[in-house]
Design an enzyme around this catalytic site. Structure first.
Site, PDB file in Angstrom:
ATOM      1  N   ASP A   9      31.289  47.932  45.913  1.00 47.86           N
ATOM      2  CA  ASP A   9      31.439  47.557  44.508  1.00 47.86           C
ATOM      3  C   ASP A   9      31.816  46.080  44.351  1.00 47.86           C
ATOM      4  O   ASP A   9      32.300  45.437  45.276  1.00 47.86           O
ATOM      5  CB  ASP A   9      32.535  48.401  43.859  1.00 47.86           C
ATOM      6  CG  ASP A   9      32.063  49.798  43.497  1.00 47.86           C
ATOM      7  OD1 ASP A   9      30.942  50.165  43.878  1.00 47.86           O
ATOM      8  OD2 ASP A   9      32.833  50.530  42.835  1.00 47.86           O
ATOM      9  N   ASP A  10      31.612  45.585  43.130  1.00 48.05           N
ATOM     10  CA  ASP A  10      32.171  44.300  42.662  1.00 48.05           C
ATOM     11  C   ASP A  10      31.493  43.066  43.227  1.00 48.05           C
ATOM     12  O   ASP A  10      32.108  42.004  43.318  1.00 48.05           O
ATOM     13  CB  ASP A  10      33.675  44.220  42.959  1.00 48.05           C
ATOM     14  CG  ASP A  10      34.460  45.374  42.381  1.00 48.05           C
ATOM     15  OD1 ASP A  10      33.996  45.967  41.398  1.00 48.05           O
ATOM     16  OD2 ASP A  10      35.537  45.690  42.930  1.00 48.05           O
ATOM     17  N   HIS A 128      32.405  49.473  36.492  1.00 45.08           N
ATOM     18  CA  HIS A 128      33.681  48.887  36.885  1.00 45.08           C
ATOM     19  C   HIS A 128      34.788  49.691  36.213  1.00 45.08           C
ATOM     20  O   HIS A 128      34.735  49.963  35.006  1.00 45.08           O
ATOM     21  CB  HIS A 128      33.718  47.425  36.441  1.00 45.08           C
ATOM     22  CG  HIS A 128      34.886  46.652  36.962  1.00 45.08           C
ATOM     23  ND1 HIS A 128      35.240  46.647  38.298  1.00 45.08           N
ATOM     24  CD2 HIS A 128      35.790  45.848  36.320  1.00 45.08           C
ATOM     25  CE1 HIS A 128      36.295  45.871  38.471  1.00 45.08           C
ATOM     26  NE2 HIS A 128      36.650  45.383  37.291  1.00 45.08           N
TER      27      HIS A 128
END
Length: 306
Positions: A9-10, A128
């Site tokens: 993620d991210d 998110h």
């Protein structure tokens, strides 16, 4: 057989995150990454991914809770920034505060920004802070927009291992009560969100884990035990020849050394500055963990439909 998707993620949050995820992709420790298009390092990160020997699978990490929205004027903004994840969950049911049309507009802007950066619509979407399963407006609008644009895969963060891990000593040491409560609510809302996405013929993996393996809670043994249990359940099911898919949510990266760099307009958060992400990177790249996948007929894939 068990197919495993490992999502980092991210992507785009900062350069250290990008380089850590690039390392994991190059070494087969993760099978895809989700990009934050309002992240300050997303534009530069695009070139890193395009230069990988095997082009990486990249999806959209929809962000409605951190940094600056892409639209200039929106009820999602508070003093120029998104509301926090806790605030947003309380506001979403009130259309007098959060406008459905503005939620849809921000979602479409982020999808189009992704297309501008990467040259195609995202093959999958996740959220998110798991915003894509938030009750009320978000999951309904997102599912509708994804269906319209023929984006056919989403993450479903209903973590069957989390209930067992709520009393985990590491969780209690590293997470305050509000975070534990938030993760419990994510687990609950994800179960409810399944029918919404199914209604729009949007796929998701059979299983998911990651709420109980974030940061220092991630260990090789925990990953192995969870996967062995899932493989056993698949083998003993009424359709033993069915290929079962599982997604592991991960957050690898190198620690951010300058909190004023990166993020989504507000600087880097504590998780970005800690060594927790480096810990995840090291666990995921373990030689013995990769051998475990091979020994147990666990295949890394990038999409449910692979």
């Amino acid at each position: 057989m068990l197919n495993l998707i490992i999502t980092a993620d991210d992507y785009g949050y900062n350069s250290e995150r990008n380089l850590g995820i690039k390392y994991c992709l190059e070494n087969g420790a993760v099978s895809r990454t989700s990009a934050m298009v309002n992240g300050l390092a997303c534009l530069s990160g695009r070139d890193i991914l395009n230069n990988l020997p095997k082009k990486a699978t990249v999806g959209l990490h929809l962000n409605l809770t951190e940094g600056r929205p892409l639209q200039c004027h929106s009820s999602l903004r508070q003093y120029g920034f998104f509301s926090s994840k806790q605030s947003l969950t309380m506001l979403l049911d009130d259309d007098d505060v959060i406008k459905k049309s503005e939620v849809k507009s921000e979602i479409i802007l982020q999808i189009n920004k992704f297309k501008e950066l990467f040259g195609l619509y995202p093959p999958y979407v996740d959220g998110h802070h798991h915003v894509h399963v938030f009750p009320g407006i978000v999951r309904d609008v997102l599912a509708s927009v994804m269906s319209e644009l023929n984006i056919r895969e989403v993450r479903m963060p209903h973590d069957g291992t989390f209930d067992e891990a709520r009393d985990d000593a590491t969780l209690n040491e590293t997470a305050d009560g509000s975070l534990r409560d938030f993760l419990m609510s994510v687990n609950t809302e994800a179960e409810k969100a399944k029918s919404v996405y199914k209604h729009h013929s949007i796929k998701f993996s059979d299983h998911f884990f990651g709420l109980s393996t974030m940061g220092l809670m991630m260990t090789e043994d925990k990953i192995k035990n969870i996967l062995l249990k899932m493989r056993s359940e698949a083998t003993n099911s009424k359709t033993p020849n069915k290929i079962t898919t599982c997604e592991l949510m991960a957050h690898p990266g190198y620690p951010c050394t300058d909190p004023t760099r990166g993020g989504c307009g507000e600087g880097a958060d504590q998780f970005a500055q800690s060594t927790d992400r480096l810990h995840e990177l090291n666990v995921l790249n373990s030689t013995s963990l990769k051998q475990f996948y091979r020994d147990n007929n666990i295949h890394l894939i990038s999409l449910v439909s692979s």
